[in-house]
Design an enzyme around this catalytic site. Structure first.
Site, PDB file in Angstrom:
ATOM      1  N   LYS A   5     -11.387  -8.284   6.310  1.00  9.30           N
ATOM      2  CA  LYS A   5     -10.824  -7.387   7.314  1.00  9.30           C
ATOM      3  C   LYS A   5     -11.749  -6.227   7.592  1.00  9.30           C
ATOM      4  O   LYS A   5     -12.221  -5.614   6.636  1.00  9.30           O
ATOM      5  CB  LYS A   5      -9.492  -6.898   6.743  1.00  9.30           C
ATOM      6  CG  LYS A   5      -8.835  -5.767   7.457  1.00  9.30           C
ATOM      7  CD  LYS A   5      -7.585  -5.413   6.732  1.00  9.30           C
ATOM      8  CE  LYS A   5      -6.954  -4.298   7.536  1.00  9.30           C
ATOM      9  NZ  LYS A   5      -6.243  -3.372   6.771  1.00  9.30           N
ATOM     10  N   GLU A  64     -16.547  -8.227  -4.581  1.00  5.75           N
ATOM     11  CA  GLU A  64     -15.121  -7.893  -4.461  1.00  5.75           C
ATOM     12  C   GLU A  64     -14.267  -9.158  -4.504  1.00  5.75           C
ATOM     13  O   GLU A  64     -13.217  -9.185  -5.149  1.00  5.75           O
ATOM     14  CB  GLU A  64     -14.857  -7.138  -3.151  1.00  5.75           C
ATOM     15  CG  GLU A  64     -15.364  -5.710  -3.129  1.00  5.75           C
ATOM     16  CD  GLU A  64     -14.508  -4.761  -3.978  1.00  5.75           C
ATOM     17  OE1 GLU A  64     -13.470  -5.186  -4.518  1.00  5.75           O
ATOM     18  OE2 GLU A  64     -14.885  -3.584  -4.103  1.00  5.75           O
ATOM     19  N   ARG A  81     -11.235   7.089   4.390  1.00  5.81           N
ATOM     20  CA  ARG A  81     -11.005   6.159   3.289  1.00  5.81           C
ATOM     21  C   ARG A  81     -12.311   5.597   2.736  1.00  5.81           C
ATOM     22  O   ARG A  81     -12.318   4.555   2.074  1.00  5.81           O
ATOM     23  CB  ARG A  81     -10.106   5.021   3.758  1.00  5.81           C
ATOM     24  CG  ARG A  81      -8.768   5.443   4.364  1.00  5.81           C
ATOM     25  CD  ARG A  81      -7.727   4.357   4.182  1.00  5.81           C
ATOM     26  NE  ARG A  81      -6.624   4.415   5.139  1.00  5.81           N
ATOM     27  CZ  ARG A  81      -5.638   5.310   5.103  1.00  5.81           C
ATOM     28  NH1 ARG A  81      -5.641   6.264   4.197  1.00  5.81           N
ATOM     29  NH2 ARG A  81      -4.658   5.243   6.000  1.00  5.81           N
ATOM     30  N   SER A 128      -6.014  -4.046  14.393  1.00  5.56           N
ATOM     31  CA  SER A 128      -5.457  -3.375  15.563  1.00  5.56           C
ATOM     32  C   SER A 128      -6.506  -3.048  16.628  1.00  5.56           C
ATOM     33  O   SER A 128      -6.284  -3.297  17.813  1.00  5.56           O
ATOM     34  CB  SER A 128      -4.736  -2.103  15.119  1.00  5.56           C
ATOM     35  OG  SER A 128      -5.617  -1.262  14.404  1.00  5.56           O
ATOM     36  N   CYS A 134       0.857  -1.180   0.000  1.00 10.70           N
ATOM     37  CA  CYS A 134       0.000   0.000   0.000  1.00 10.70           C
ATOM     38  C   CYS A 134       0.896   1.232   0.000  1.00 10.70           C
ATOM     39  O   CYS A 134       2.107   1.121   0.187  1.00 10.70           O
ATOM     40  CB  CYS A 134      -0.954   0.021   1.186  1.00 10.70           C
ATOM     41  SG  CYS A 134      -2.381   1.099   0.849  1.00 10.70           S
ATOM     42  N   LYS A 161     -12.193  -5.450   2.276  1.00 14.16           N
ATOM     43  CA  LYS A 161     -11.644  -4.570   3.308  1.00 14.16           C
ATOM     44  C   LYS A 161     -12.623  -3.421   3.536  1.00 14.16           C
ATOM     45  O   LYS A 161     -12.894  -2.630   2.633  1.00 14.16           O
ATOM     46  CB  LYS A 161     -10.286  -4.038   2.863  1.00 14.16           C
ATOM     47  CG  LYS A 161      -9.674  -3.067   3.864  1.00 14.16           C
ATOM     48  CD  LYS A 161      -8.250  -2.703   3.503  1.00 14.16           C
ATOM     49  CE  LYS A 161      -7.696  -1.682   4.483  1.00 14.16           C
ATOM     50  NZ  LYS A 161      -6.331  -1.290   4.159  1.00 14.16           N
ATOM     51  N   CYS A 166      -0.140   4.320   1.663  1.00 16.02           N
ATOM     52  CA  CYS A 166      -0.496   5.317   2.682  1.00 16.02           C
ATOM     53  C   CYS A 166       0.655   5.657   3.633  1.00 16.02           C
ATOM     54  O   CYS A 166       0.842   6.803   4.005  1.00 16.02           O
ATOM     55  CB  CYS A 166      -1.737   4.892   3.448  1.00 16.02           C
ATOM     56  SG  CYS A 166      -1.743   3.202   4.047  1.00 16.02           S
ATOM     57  N   ARG A 205      -3.061   2.999  12.636  1.00 13.25           N
ATOM     58  CA  ARG A 205      -2.604   4.237  12.003  1.00 13.25           C
ATOM     59  C   ARG A 205      -1.641   4.999  12.913  1.00 13.25           C
ATOM     60  O   ARG A 205      -0.813   5.777  12.427  1.00 13.25           O
ATOM     61  CB  ARG A 205      -3.806   5.076  11.567  1.00 13.25           C
ATOM     62  CG  ARG A 205      -4.545   4.381  10.422  1.00 13.25           C
ATOM     63  CD  ARG A 205      -5.815   5.075  10.028  1.00 13.25           C
ATOM     64  NE  ARG A 205      -6.564   4.244   9.075  1.00 13.25           N
ATOM     65  CZ  ARG A 205      -7.793   4.500   8.675  1.00 13.25           C
ATOM     66  NH1 ARG A 205      -8.427   5.581   9.127  1.00 13.25           N
ATOM     67  NH2 ARG A 205      -8.400   3.703   7.822  1.00 13.25           N
TER      68      ARG A 205
END
Ligand code: PBG
Ligand code: ZN
Length: 329
Positions: free
Chosen positions: A252, A237, A221, A278, A123, A199, A125, A209
């Site tokens: 996720k 998806e 997002r 997380s 990714c 996701k 980000c 984050r």
């Protein structure tokens, strides 16, 4: 006299009977994937606990090696790497740099433990000054198609460094196809693609984050990650990513979306991975630290729930602890 009600308790009378009729197999060492946050720094002893994720650390390469050594000694089979670069920009240059932090970490781990399954999160980000997962327009929109070549380049650089599997988590449309063809063109046709196909735009990513220093500077997002209220769309998806060449799929977050894990498991024939994110981890730790729940028991119950929902493999920040305490077979 005949009994007119169901005596479910008969088969629960002893630990041995319960084990005999148990439906879901115990956790297996091999199916757990431990995430690590690797920091690009000169300070080889850098090691900083993430305040919102007790027991999880930002690690320099040197500290990563020590941490993984302990985990491998307890049987760890697979890791998932996230990078925290020294510099961020508008093109995420650090994501696909040959000597980027993830690329270095992959080389280090594979040199030391050739058998360890090293998976990389693909990714942008963490490498973008604005914290979004793709190229941003001046108006603040994330461009889909312009982002694809950067993701593809990132995945190829990870594969060339020796990654066993690449896991795109950006949620751009068409990125699985773009990454697959770039990998094939680069001679990495044997590197499997584990897609974060399903996701959701989730508040459960908050602590991550902090750990990855990847919060978007503005906005959220929701224009690229899925709406939490959607279930049918998960199959759309999942099927799209399979058609584009994904070898395995991630759902996720995991616990609050275990209905989705079950749906996807029943609908596809590839391995399905649950990502206990997380926020799920931190909530269990926080309640445990307060003495409000039995942390070890809830940790195990949460993971058993994911297996029961149909997960073949699980990404969890508890992986090290499960192995350390010998709670997996
Ligand atoms: C990067 C990425 C994120 C997570 C995994 N890969 C954060 C996000 O999408 O904002 C979340 C993992 C976690 O919360 O543990 N796109
Ligand atoms: Zn991202």
């Amino acid at each position: 006299m005949t009994t007119t009600f169901h005596r479910g308790r008969r088969l629960r009378r002893s630990p041995q009977l319960r084990a005999l009729v148990r439906e879901t197999a115990p956790l297996l060492t091999e199916e757990l994937i431990m995430p690590y946050f690797v920091v690009e720094t000169e300070d080889q002893s850098f090691r900083k606990e993430v305040p919102s994720m007790p027991g999880q650390y930002q690690l320099s390469l040197g500290e990563l090696e020590k941490q993984v050594e302990k985990a491998v000694d307890t049987g760890l089979n697979a890791v998932l790497l996230f990078g925290i670069p020294a510099h961020k920009d508008e093109k995420a240059c650090g994501a696909y740099a040959e000597d980027g932090i993830v690329q270095k970490a992959v080389r280090l781990l594979k040199r030391r433990w050739p058998g360890l399954v090293v998976i990389t999160d693909v990714c942008l980000c963490e490498y973008m000054s604005h914290g979004h997962c793709g190229i941003l327009t001046p108006q603040g929109a994330v461009l889909n198609d312009a982002t694809l070549p950067l993701l593809a380049q990132t995945a190829v650089s990870h594969a060339r460094a020796g990654a066993d599997m690449v896991a795109p988590s950006d949620m751009m449309d068409g990125r699985v196809a773009a990454i697959r063809s770039a990998l094939d063109a680069a001679g990495c046709e044997d590197v499997p693609l584990l897609s974060y196909a399903v996701k959701y735009a989730s508040a459960y990513y908050g602590p991550f984050r902090d750990a990855a220093e990847s919060a978007p500077a503005s906005g959220d997002r929701k224009a690229y990650q899925m709406d939490a209220a959607n279930a049918r769309e998960a199959l759309l998806e999942a099927r799209a990513d399979l058609a584009e060449g994904a070898d395995a799929l991630i759902v996720k977050p995991a616990g609050p979306y275990s209905d989705i894990i079950r749906m996807v498991r029943d609908a596809v024939d590839v391995p399905v991975c649950a990502y206990q994110v997380s926020g799920e981890y931190s909530m269990i730790c926080a309640a445990g630290q307060n003495g409000w729940i039995d942390q070890k028991a809830v940790m195990l119950e949460s993971l058993t729930g994911l297996k029961r929902a149909g997960a073949d493999m699980i990404i969890t920040y508890f992986a090290e602890e499960i192995l350390r305490q010998r709670l997996a077979r």
